[in-house]
Design a protein around this motif. Structure first.
Motif, PDB file in Angstrom:
ATOM      1  N   PHE A 218       0.830  -1.209   0.000  1.00 20.79           N
ATOM      2  CA  PHE A 218       0.000   0.000   0.000  1.00 20.79           C
ATOM      3  C   PHE A 218       0.864   1.259   0.000  1.00 20.79           C
ATOM      4  O   PHE A 218       0.552   2.233  -0.697  1.00 20.79           O
ATOM      5  CB  PHE A 218      -0.927  -0.002   1.218  1.00 20.79           C
ATOM      6  CG  PHE A 218      -2.154  -0.846   1.042  1.00 20.79           C
ATOM      7  CD1 PHE A 218      -2.952  -0.710  -0.081  1.00 20.79           C
ATOM      8  CD2 PHE A 218      -2.532  -1.769   2.008  1.00 20.79           C
ATOM      9  CE1 PHE A 218      -4.101  -1.490  -0.258  1.00 20.79           C
ATOM     10  CE2 PHE A 218      -3.667  -2.548   1.847  1.00 20.79           C
ATOM     11  CZ  PHE A 218      -4.455  -2.408   0.725  1.00 20.79           C
ATOM     12  N   ARG A 222       0.625   4.054  -2.988  1.00 25.37           N
ATOM     13  CA  ARG A 222       0.336   5.464  -2.692  1.00 25.37           C
ATOM     14  C   ARG A 222       1.439   6.368  -3.235  1.00 25.37           C
ATOM     15  O   ARG A 222       1.164   7.431  -3.822  1.00 25.37           O
ATOM     16  CB  ARG A 222       0.204   5.673  -1.177  1.00 25.37           C
ATOM     17  CG  ARG A 222      -1.030   5.060  -0.543  1.00 25.37           C
ATOM     18  CD  ARG A 222      -1.166   5.540   0.891  1.00 25.37           C
ATOM     19  NE  ARG A 222      -2.146   4.764   1.630  1.00 25.37           N
ATOM     20  CZ  ARG A 222      -1.863   3.743   2.431  1.00 25.37           C
ATOM     21  NH1 ARG A 222      -0.595   3.384   2.609  1.00 25.37           N
ATOM     22  NH2 ARG A 222      -2.817   3.092   3.059  1.00 25.37           N
ATOM     23  N   ASP A 227      -4.781   4.987  -6.719  1.00 25.60           N
ATOM     24  CA  ASP A 227      -5.935   5.010  -5.824  1.00 25.60           C
ATOM     25  C   ASP A 227      -6.094   3.610  -5.218  1.00 25.60           C
ATOM     26  O   ASP A 227      -6.334   2.640  -5.936  1.00 25.60           O
ATOM     27  CB  ASP A 227      -7.192   5.400  -6.595  1.00 25.60           C
ATOM     28  CG  ASP A 227      -8.433   5.448  -5.713  1.00 25.60           C
ATOM     29  OD1 ASP A 227      -8.305   5.270  -4.479  1.00 25.60           O
ATOM     30  OD2 ASP A 227      -9.541   5.650  -6.254  1.00 25.60           O
ATOM     31  N   ILE A 228      -5.948   3.506  -3.905  1.00 30.55           N
ATOM     32  CA  ILE A 228      -6.013   2.190  -3.260  1.00 30.55           C
ATOM     33  C   ILE A 228      -7.352   1.937  -2.583  1.00 30.55           C
ATOM     34  O   ILE A 228      -7.533   0.881  -1.958  1.00 30.55           O
ATOM     35  CB  ILE A 228      -4.899   2.049  -2.210  1.00 30.55           C
ATOM     36  CG1 ILE A 228      -5.113   3.051  -1.074  1.00 30.55           C
ATOM     37  CG2 ILE A 228      -3.526   2.227  -2.850  1.00 30.55           C
ATOM     38  CD1 ILE A 228      -4.265   2.771   0.141  1.00 30.55           C
ATOM     39  N   SER A 229      -8.296   2.866  -2.704  1.00 33.33           N
ATOM     40  CA  SER A 229      -9.549   2.755  -1.958  1.00 33.33           C
ATOM     41  C   SER A 229     -10.293   1.451  -2.270  1.00 33.33           C
ATOM     42  O   SER A 229     -10.922   0.877  -1.382  1.00 33.33           O
ATOM     43  CB  SER A 229     -10.443   3.962  -2.255  1.00 33.33           C
ATOM     44  OG  SER A 229     -10.703   4.068  -3.647  1.00 33.33           O
ATOM     45  N   GLY A 230     -10.228   0.992  -3.499  1.00 27.34           N
ATOM     46  CA  GLY A 230     -10.941  -0.234  -3.847  1.00 27.34           C
ATOM     47  C   GLY A 230     -10.171  -1.505  -3.543  1.00 27.34           C
ATOM     48  O   GLY A 230     -10.684  -2.602  -3.765  1.00 27.34           O
ATOM     49  N   GLU A 232      -8.483  -1.944  -0.422  1.00 27.56           N
ATOM     50  CA  GLU A 232      -8.391  -2.150   1.014  1.00 27.56           C
ATOM     51  C   GLU A 232      -9.527  -3.024   1.538  1.00 27.56           C
ATOM     52  O   GLU A 232     -10.680  -2.874   1.140  1.00 27.56           O
ATOM     53  CB  GLU A 232      -8.418  -0.813   1.746  1.00 27.56           C
ATOM     54  CG  GLU A 232      -7.178   0.041   1.566  1.00 27.56           C
ATOM     55  CD  GLU A 232      -7.271   1.321   2.365  1.00 27.56           C
ATOM     56  OE1 GLU A 232      -6.409   1.545   3.236  1.00 27.56           O
ATOM     57  OE2 GLU A 232      -8.212   2.092   2.125  1.00 27.56           O
ATOM     58  N   THR A 233      -9.179  -3.920   2.456  1.00 29.90           N
ATOM     59  CA  THR A 233     -10.180  -4.686   3.186  1.00 29.90           C
ATOM     60  C   THR A 233     -10.548  -3.934   4.462  1.00 29.90           C
ATOM     61  O   THR A 233      -9.922  -2.918   4.802  1.00 29.90           O
ATOM     62  CB  THR A 233      -9.641  -6.073   3.559  1.00 29.90           C
ATOM     63  OG1 THR A 233      -8.539  -5.907   4.468  1.00 29.90           O
ATOM     64  CG2 THR A 233      -9.157  -6.822   2.316  1.00 29.90           C
ATOM     65  N   ASP A 236      -7.516  -3.730   6.563  1.00 22.70           N
ATOM     66  CA  ASP A 236      -6.567  -2.709   6.102  1.00 22.70           C
ATOM     67  C   ASP A 236      -6.983  -1.323   6.591  1.00 22.70           C
ATOM     68  O   ASP A 236      -6.155  -0.532   7.049  1.00 22.70           O
ATOM     69  CB  ASP A 236      -6.487  -2.698   4.572  1.00 22.70           C
ATOM     70  CG  ASP A 236      -5.937  -3.991   3.994  1.00 22.70           C
ATOM     71  OD1 ASP A 236      -5.054  -4.587   4.623  1.00 22.70           O
ATOM     72  OD2 ASP A 236      -6.393  -4.378   2.913  1.00 22.70           O
ATOM     73  N   ILE A 237      -8.272  -1.022   6.485  1.00 22.59           N
ATOM     74  CA  ILE A 237      -8.765   0.293   6.895  1.00 22.59           C
ATOM     75  C   ILE A 237      -8.585   0.485   8.396  1.00 22.59           C
ATOM     76  O   ILE A 237      -8.160   1.548   8.858  1.00 22.59           O
ATOM     77  CB  ILE A 237     -10.247   0.447   6.500  1.00 22.59           C
ATOM     78  CG1 ILE A 237     -10.369   0.445   4.966  1.00 22.59           C
ATOM     79  CG2 ILE A 237     -10.832   1.723   7.085  1.00 22.59           C
ATOM     80  CD1 ILE A 237     -11.801   0.386   4.465  1.00 22.59           C
ATOM     81  N   ARG A 240      -4.935   1.145   9.047  1.00 23.64           N
ATOM     82  CA  ARG A 240      -4.558   2.491   8.596  1.00 23.64           C
ATOM     83  C   ARG A 240      -5.054   3.545   9.578  1.00 23.64           C
ATOM     84  O   ARG A 240      -4.324   4.494   9.917  1.00 23.64           O
ATOM     85  CB  ARG A 240      -5.129   2.744   7.199  1.00 23.64           C
ATOM     86  CG  ARG A 240      -4.952   4.165   6.715  1.00 23.64           C
ATOM     87  CD  ARG A 240      -5.200   4.294   5.228  1.00 23.64           C
ATOM     88  NE  ARG A 240      -6.472   3.773   4.809  1.00 23.64           N
ATOM     89  CZ  ARG A 240      -7.654   4.418   4.956  1.00 23.64           C
ATOM     90  NH1 ARG A 240      -7.668   5.609   5.542  1.00 23.64           N
ATOM     91  NH2 ARG A 240      -8.773   3.880   4.527  1.00 23.64           N
ATOM     92  N   GLU A 241      -6.285   3.401  10.061  1.00 18.46           N
ATOM     93  CA  GLU A 241      -6.827   4.365  11.011  1.00 18.46           C
ATOM     94  C   GLU A 241      -6.091   4.297  12.345  1.00 18.46           C
ATOM     95  O   GLU A 241      -5.888   5.326  13.009  1.00 18.46           O
ATOM     96  CB  GLU A 241      -8.320   4.116  11.191  1.00 18.46           C
ATOM     97  CG  GLU A 241      -9.133   4.442   9.942  1.00 18.46           C
ATOM     98  CD  GLU A 241     -10.601   4.099  10.083  1.00 18.46           C
ATOM     99  OE1 GLU A 241     -10.946   3.371  11.053  1.00 18.46           O
ATOM    100  OE2 GLU A 241     -11.402   4.535   9.227  1.00 18.46           O
TER     101      GLU A 241
END
Length: 268
Positions: A218, A222, A227-230, A232-233, A236-237, A240-241
Motif C-alpha cells: 500500500f 500510494r 488510488d487504493i480505496s478499492g 483495502e479490506t 486494512d482500513i 490504517r486508522e
C-alpha cells in the motif's frame, strides 16, 4: 540512520558483480561493521550457499545481521548486499523448499530470508529515510553518510537480481521479492518499472493476508499515485486508522511544549 567512519571503499556498480568476484576483490578487513571490521564476513557469506540448510541458517546472523544494526548502514553493508543479490540463483538457495508437508518453517526458506533482508536494508536507505535525515539538504546529508549513498547507488544492481523472482512459482518468494523491489525502484533509473510492480502489488493484495506485506505494498502504491480505496479490506482500513491515531498522538505529544508532553493532562 547511517553510521559513518570513513568513505566507503567498496564498489557500487550498476551491474551486479559475480559472488566469487565480490569475495575475492573486496578488502573486507578494511570495511566497518557495527562491531569492528568485516574480516570474518567472507567465511560467513560462503556458508550461505552451503548444501546443508542448518549451515545456511547458522550463517544468517554472522553474514547479514553483522552488517546491519539499529536501521543503520555500514561500509560492509553494500558488498554484502551485492553478494546476497548475486547468490539468489545459486542451487542451494534457489531450490530451498518449504518444510515437510508443504508447511513453510516459521523463519522461512533461505531464499525468502535473503530477499527479506535485502528489502529491510533497502527501506533503511529509502527516500523517506533520507528526507527525515537531510530535510532540505539531502545532498549534504548523503555526503556525510557515504555508506547510505553507496547503497542507494547500488539499487539498480540489486534490483536486477530481485526482479527475476517476481514471477516465482512460490507465493512466499514472489511476495518477498516484491516487497524488496518497492524501495529499490525509487532509483531514478528504475522508475519505468513502477507499472509492472503495481500489477504484482494488486495480485499480492488479492491473495495475501500478511500484514507486513500489505502495508509495504500500500505504501508503494500510494507513493506511485495509485488510488487504493478499492483494494483495502476492512482490516486494512482499521490498521490504517490505527496508524493515523498513533501519528496524531505523537504529534500532540511533540507539540505540548519545549520539553515535550501533551498540552493538557491525559484523563487518567
Amino acid at each position: 540512520m547511517s553510521h559513518s567512519r570513513r568513505p566507503t571503499e567498496c564498489p557500487h556498480p550498476a551491474e551486479l558483480p559475480s559472488a566469487d568476484a565480490l569475495l575475492e576483490t573486496t578488502d573486507w578487513g578494511s570495511l566497518a561493521t557495527p562491531c569492528g571490521t568485516g574480516e570474518a564476513l567472507p567465511a560467513a557469506l560462503t556458508r550461505l550457499t552451503d548444501p546443508d540448510p542448518a549451515v545456511r541458517e547458522s550463517a544468517l546472523p554472522d553474514a547479514l545481521w553483522a552488517v546491519t544494526h539499529q536501521n543503520s548502514i555500514y561500509e560492509a553493508t553494500v558488498p554484502v548486499a551485492l553478494y546476497v543479490a548475486a547468490i539468489l540463483d545459486r542451487p542451494a538457495v534457489a531450490t530451498d523448499r518449504p518444510g515437510r508437508d508443504g508447511e513453510t518453517p516459521r523463519t522461512g526458506p533461505t531464499l525468502v530470508r535473503l530477499l527479506d533482508w535485502l528489502g529491510d536494508t533497502a527501506y533503511d536507505a529509502d527516500d523517506e529515510c533520507v528526507a527525515l535525515g537531510g530535510g532540505d539538504h539531502v545532498e549534504e546529508f548523503l555526503d556525510a553518510c557515504p555508506e547510505m549513498r553507496a547503497f542507494r547507488d547500488a539499487r539498480p544492481a540489486l534490483f536486477s537480481a530481485v526482479r527475476t523472482h517476481l514471477g516465482h512459482d512460490r507465493a512466499d518468494v514472489r511476495h518477498a521479492a516484491l516487497v524488496a523491489a518497492i524501495p529499490l525502484i525509487e532509483h531514478p533509473a528504475l522508475i519505468e518499472h513502477r507499472a509492472d510492480l503495481a500489477d504484482h502489488a494488486r495480485r499480492l493484495l488479492a491473495t495475501s493476508t500478511e500484514r507486513r506485506h500489505r502495508d509495504r505494498v500500500f505504501d508503494g502504491l500510494r507513493a506511485w499515485g495509485h488510488d487504493i480505496s478499492g483494494l483495502e479490506t476492512a482490516s486494512d482500513i482499521a490498521v490504517r486508522e490505527h496508524y493515523a491515531r498513533l501519528r496524531a498522538a505523537r504529534a500532540s505529544w511533540s507539540a505540548g511544549g519545549p520539553g515535550g508532553g501533551y498540552s493538557e493532562d491525559p484523563p487518567f
